[in-house]
Write a protein that holds these residues in place. Structure first.
Motif, short mmCIF file in Angstrom:
data_model
loop_
_atom_site.label_atom_id
_atom_site.label_comp_id
_atom_site.label_asym_id
_atom_site.label_seq_id
_atom_site.Cartn_x
_atom_site.Cartn_y
_atom_site.Cartn_z
N THR A 60 92.47 65.14 32.29
CA THR A 60 92.60 64.26 33.23
C THR A 60 94.00 63.65 33.49
O THR A 60 94.78 63.26 34.41
CB THR A 60 91.90 62.85 33.09
N HIS A 61 94.94 64.10 32.56
CA HIS A 61 96.27 64.01 32.30
C HIS A 61 97.02 64.68 31.16
O HIS A 61 96.33 64.90 30.41
CB HIS A 61 96.90 62.41 32.87
N GLY A 62 98.27 64.70 31.09
CA GLY A 62 99.00 65.42 29.86
C GLY A 62 99.03 64.39 28.69
O GLY A 62 99.88 64.86 27.80
N ASP A 63 98.80 63.23 28.40
CA ASP A 63 99.48 62.39 27.35
C ASP A 63 98.86 62.88 26.01
O ASP A 63 97.57 63.63 26.17
CB ASP A 63 98.92 60.92 27.55
N SER A 64 99.25 62.52 25.05
CA SER A 64 99.02 63.17 23.82
C SER A 64 97.52 62.69 23.12
O SER A 64 96.78 63.36 22.49
CB SER A 64 99.98 62.85 22.68
N ASP A 65 97.11 61.46 23.72
CA ASP A 65 95.60 61.24 23.36
C ASP A 65 94.57 61.88 23.99
O ASP A 65 93.28 61.29 23.99
CB ASP A 65 95.40 59.74 22.90
N HIS A 66 95.09 62.57 25.00
CA HIS A 66 93.95 63.15 25.92
C HIS A 66 94.05 64.85 25.52
O HIS A 66 93.03 65.54 26.04
CB HIS A 66 94.19 62.89 27.29
N ILE A 67 94.90 65.33 25.08
CA ILE A 67 95.37 66.73 24.74
C ILE A 67 94.93 67.28 23.28
O ILE A 67 95.04 68.36 23.00
CB ILE A 67 96.58 67.24 25.18
N GLY A 159 91.08 62.04 38.67
CA GLY A 159 89.68 61.89 38.31
C GLY A 159 89.00 63.35 38.59
O GLY A 159 89.61 64.17 39.30
N VAL A 160 87.96 63.36 37.99
CA VAL A 160 87.13 64.77 37.94
C VAL A 160 85.75 64.32 38.25
O VAL A 160 85.10 63.93 37.58
CB VAL A 160 87.19 65.63 36.65
N HIS A 161 85.35 64.77 39.24
CA HIS A 161 83.93 64.58 39.81
C HIS A 161 83.02 65.54 39.73
O HIS A 161 83.32 66.62 40.01
CB HIS A 161 84.19 64.26 41.48
N VAL A 162 82.01 65.36 38.74
CA VAL A 162 81.02 66.33 38.57
C VAL A 162 79.70 65.96 39.06
O VAL A 162 78.98 65.34 38.30
CB VAL A 162 80.85 66.84 37.08
N PRO A 163 79.28 66.35 40.27
CA PRO A 163 78.09 65.80 41.04
C PRO A 163 76.94 66.25 39.93
O PRO A 163 75.83 65.29 39.79
CB PRO A 163 78.01 66.61 42.41
N ASP A 166 76.29 63.72 37.85
CA ASP A 166 76.22 62.41 38.44
C ASP A 166 77.55 61.45 37.86
O ASP A 166 77.33 60.09 37.63
CB ASP A 166 75.20 61.76 38.32
N ALA A 167 78.57 61.95 37.63
CA ALA A 167 79.68 61.14 37.14
C ALA A 167 80.90 61.55 37.81
O ALA A 167 81.32 62.70 38.08
CB ALA A 167 79.72 61.83 35.69
N VAL A 168 81.96 60.75 37.56
CA VAL A 168 83.46 60.91 37.64
C VAL A 168 84.24 60.53 36.67
O VAL A 168 83.94 59.14 36.06
CB VAL A 168 83.89 60.10 39.04
N PHE A 169 85.14 61.13 35.86
CA PHE A 169 85.65 61.00 34.74
C PHE A 169 86.96 60.46 35.18
O PHE A 169 87.83 61.40 36.04
CB PHE A 169 85.80 62.35 34.07
N VAL A 170 87.65 59.54 34.78
CA VAL A 170 88.85 59.07 35.25
C VAL A 170 90.16 58.88 34.19
O VAL A 170 90.92 58.53 34.70
CB VAL A 170 88.52 57.54 35.80
N LEU A 214 83.57 57.30 33.84
CA LEU A 214 83.74 57.65 32.52
C LEU A 214 85.33 57.31 32.07
O LEU A 214 85.97 58.35 32.60
CB LEU A 214 83.17 58.61 31.98
N PRO A 215 85.59 56.50 31.34
CA PRO A 215 87.28 56.50 31.20
C PRO A 215 87.53 56.93 29.96
O PRO A 215 86.82 57.50 28.94
CB PRO A 215 87.46 54.85 30.97
N GLY A 216 88.88 57.12 29.62
CA GLY A 216 89.22 57.86 28.34
C GLY A 216 89.19 56.90 27.21
O GLY A 216 89.39 57.21 25.85
N HIS A 217 89.33 55.53 27.58
CA HIS A 217 89.31 54.28 26.69
C HIS A 217 88.38 53.53 27.35
O HIS A 217 88.45 53.01 28.30
CB HIS A 217 90.75 53.70 26.48
#
Length: 235
Positions: A60-67, A159-163, A166-170, A214-217
């Motif tokens: 969802t982005h390039g920060d260290s707590d997501h990669i 955001g990543v929308h996956v129909p 039934d979710a969008v990951f933000v 659905l958030p990362g935190h």
């Protein structure tokens, strides 16, 4: 943690990433911290799957707590890592502007730092090779994920929308648990490059059809993206 028939969360309310399981294979959204590799392996075993069933990882982005485990997954299993072009350098090098911490409480802040250390968060491996994506792209991955540009937290936040799920990951476009204050509920995320732009970007998901945001935190939020947007803005 199973959220729905083909939707799973790795990690917890402090740092989370997600797994979408389909008959065509698995799509991951975000890679948490390096130590979440064990969480991933445990979830895969529960599903009777392995890393070889993963077709792609979307950041969802390039920060260290997501990669966290992204480079390990790429280098050891050949899984492509997708990130918005505007965050590609951040995912490869960790370079980012300094942002003000804002409000914080000692307990939650120490909890976030302690959990990050326990998951090897001080030993980030940046991603050597990424596949760049852009706003509106529909990726050829299980679930046909759609990339929704949501700049603000970082230039390439999506955001990543996956129909199919039934979710969008933000990611960090919003949070449901502020890692520095412990406050719960939909709200702006800390460490955001441009807070005003991040709030404006919530309009980008408001019209999406989804039952999960659905958030990362923070806790998974089972409601519509439009309702989450309004909740964040009312603060």
């Amino acid at each position: 943690m199973r959220l729905a028939p083909n939707l799973y969360r790795l990690g917890n309310d402090i740092v989370a990433s997600y797994l979408v399981d389909t008959p065509e294979g698995i799509t991951l959204i975000d890679a948490g911290l390096p130590g979440h590799w064990r969480d991933l392996q445990r979830e895969l075993r529960t599903l009777g799957k392995s890393a070889d069933d993963i077709r792609g990882l979307i950041l969802t982005h390039g920060d260290s707590d997501h990669i966290g485990f992204a480079e390990r997954l790429r280098s050891e299993h050949g899984v492509p890592v997708y990130v918005h072009a505007a965050d590609a350098a951040r995912a490869r090098t960790g370079e980012k502007p300094k942002t003000p911490f804002g409000k914080m409480r000692i307990g939650p802040t120490l909890g976030f730092l302690g959990y990050s250390i326990s998951k090897n968060g001080l030993r980030t491996r940046y991603v050597s090779e990424v596949t760049e994506v852009g706003d509106g792209d529909v990726l050829d991955l299980p679930g046909a994920p759609v990339i929704i540009g949501m700049p603000g937290h970082s230039p390439g936040s999506v955001g990543v929308h996956v129909p199919a799920a039934d979710a969008v990951f933000v990611g960090d476009a919003l949070t449901t648990r502020h890692v520095l204050t412990g406050r719960t509920g939909p709200q702006p995320a800390p460490f955001t490059d441009d807070p005003d732009e991040a709030l404006a970007s919530l309009d980008r998901i408001a019209g999406l059809e989804a039952s999960w945001v659905l958030p990362g935190h923070g806790a998974p939020w089972q409601t519509s993206p439009a309702e989450v947007r309004e909740a964040v803005r009312k603060g």
